[in-house]
Scaffold this active site. Structure first.
Site, PDB file in Angstrom:
ATOM      1  N   CYS A   1      -1.856  -2.596   7.739  1.00 50.15           N
ATOM      2  CA  CYS A   1      -1.773  -3.548   6.628  1.00 50.15           C
ATOM      3  C   CYS A   1      -0.496  -4.380   6.640  1.00 50.15           C
ATOM      4  O   CYS A   1      -0.517  -5.560   6.292  1.00 50.15           O
ATOM      5  CB  CYS A   1      -1.998  -2.833   5.308  1.00 50.15           C
ATOM      6  SG  CYS A   1      -3.722  -2.284   5.163  1.00 50.15           S
TER       7      CYS A   1
ATOM      8  N   ASP B   1       0.791  -1.254   0.000  1.00 46.39           N
ATOM      9  CA  ASP B   1       0.000   0.000   0.000  1.00 46.39           C
ATOM     10  C   ASP B   1       0.821   1.302   0.000  1.00 46.39           C
ATOM     11  O   ASP B   1       0.504   2.234   0.752  1.00 46.39           O
ATOM     12  CB  ASP B   1      -0.952   0.015   1.217  1.00 46.39           C
ATOM     13  CG  ASP B   1      -1.954  -1.124   1.205  1.00 46.39           C
ATOM     14  OD1 ASP B   1      -1.921  -1.949   0.287  1.00 46.39           O
ATOM     15  OD2 ASP B   1      -2.779  -1.195   2.144  1.00 46.39           O
TER      16      ASP B   1
ATOM     17  N   LYS C   1      -7.010  -5.055  -2.926  1.00 40.37           N
ATOM     18  CA  LYS C   1      -7.752  -5.575  -1.771  1.00 40.37           C
ATOM     19  C   LYS C   1      -8.683  -4.511  -1.223  1.00 40.37           C
ATOM     20  O   LYS C   1      -8.467  -3.321  -1.439  1.00 40.37           O
ATOM     21  CB  LYS C   1      -6.788  -6.075  -0.704  1.00 40.37           C
ATOM     22  CG  LYS C   1      -5.905  -4.963  -0.165  1.00 40.37           C
ATOM     23  CD  LYS C   1      -4.886  -5.478   0.813  1.00 40.37           C
ATOM     24  CE  LYS C   1      -4.006  -4.361   1.332  1.00 40.37           C
ATOM     25  NZ  LYS C   1      -4.712  -3.293   2.062  1.00 40.37           N
TER      26      LYS C   1
HETATM   27  C1  VGL Z   1      -4.642   0.754   5.753  1.00 43.34           C
HETATM   28  C2  VGL Z   1      -6.245   1.569   7.155  1.00 43.34           C
HETATM   29  C3  VGL Z   1      -7.202   1.451   6.161  1.00 43.34           C
HETATM   30  C4  VGL Z   1      -3.198   0.383   5.546  1.00 43.34           C
HETATM   31  C5  VGL Z   1      -5.575   0.604   4.746  1.00 43.34           C
HETATM   32  O1  VGL Z   1      -2.744   0.293   4.374  1.00 43.34           O
HETATM   33  O2  VGL Z   1      -2.501   0.162   6.565  1.00 43.34           O
HETATM   34  N1  VGL Z   1      -4.980   1.220   6.936  1.00 43.34           N
HETATM   35  N2  VGL Z   1      -6.853   0.962   4.963  1.00 43.34           N
END
Ligand code: VGL
Ligand code: ZN
Length: 207
Positions: free
Chosen positions: A154, A11, A109
């Protein structure tokens, strides 16, 4: 680096970088650290948080509820986040400095409206698979190195699932940054250590 080792880059998207919708402090600092080590790894997988605009993890989807509060969903407690990483938006795009051309696979995802997905392997219901386990198994990967955002969400949930799947897991801490909501970073580090997940600095891997 043996052929059974994969780098997972979690991410590294604009919304998790400074000025993004769910900015992680110094999130953009992971970019050069990750780029530096990419070529060492025979397998490279990127993940991308990829939500519909009315996703159930967004506070805006629930009238009167504020970001960073929590709600009970059928699969358990869920943090409500600011709207982030909406499919196709600039915020959902990878940081422009991240090398993405050499990735073998991009896993998206969190695209199901009703289920959030922190882990790169299983969504937050802990049942719905992203397909990553099958892919790594198909490539006979036995060891994964985790990098990206955020350390305590994540990256953490991906590391936990990876070790549950029997993989050898190392988190490269200098290649990650945390959200740190109510002590979540300390809790994540303690839990990962207790489960045998290794944590080290990428500069100590190879000189
Ligand atoms: C994430 C919160 C919501 C992350 C993704 O990538 O850690 N955290 N969505
Ligand atoms: Zn998300």
């Amino acid at each position: 680096m043996t052929d059974d080792t994969a780098l997972l880059i979690i991410d590294v998207q604009n919304d998790f970088c400074p000025e993004g919708a769910l900015a992680v402090a110094d999130g953009d600092e992971v970019v050069s650290a990750i780029n530096r080590i990419q070529e060492w790894f025979p397998a490279k997988v990127l993940t991308q948080d990829w939500h519909p605009d009315d996703h159930t993890s967004f506070a805006a989807t629930h009238e009167g509820l504020e970001p960073f509060s929590t709600i009970k969903l059928p699969y358990g407690e869920q943090v409500l986040w600011p709207t982030h990483c909406v499919q196709g938006t600039h915020g959902a795009a990878f940081h422009s400095g991240l090398i993405t051309d050499s990735a073998d696979l991009i896993i998206r995802k969190g695209f199901r409206r009703e289920i959030d997905s922190y882990s790169a392997f299983f969504e937050n219901d802990q049942r719905t698979s992203t397909g990553l386990a099958g892919y790594l198994n198909g490539r006979k990967i036995r060891s994964v190195y985790l990098t990206g955002l955020a350390t305590d969400y994540c990256v953490y949930y991906s590391a936990i699932d990876a070790i549950k799947l029997g993989l050898e897991v190392t988190v490269l801490t200098d290649c990650c940054r945390a959200i740190d909501l109510d002590g979540s970073l300390d809790a994540a580090i303690k839990d990962m250590a207790g489960r045998g997940i290794k944590m080290t600095d990428s500069t100590r891997l190879w000189p």
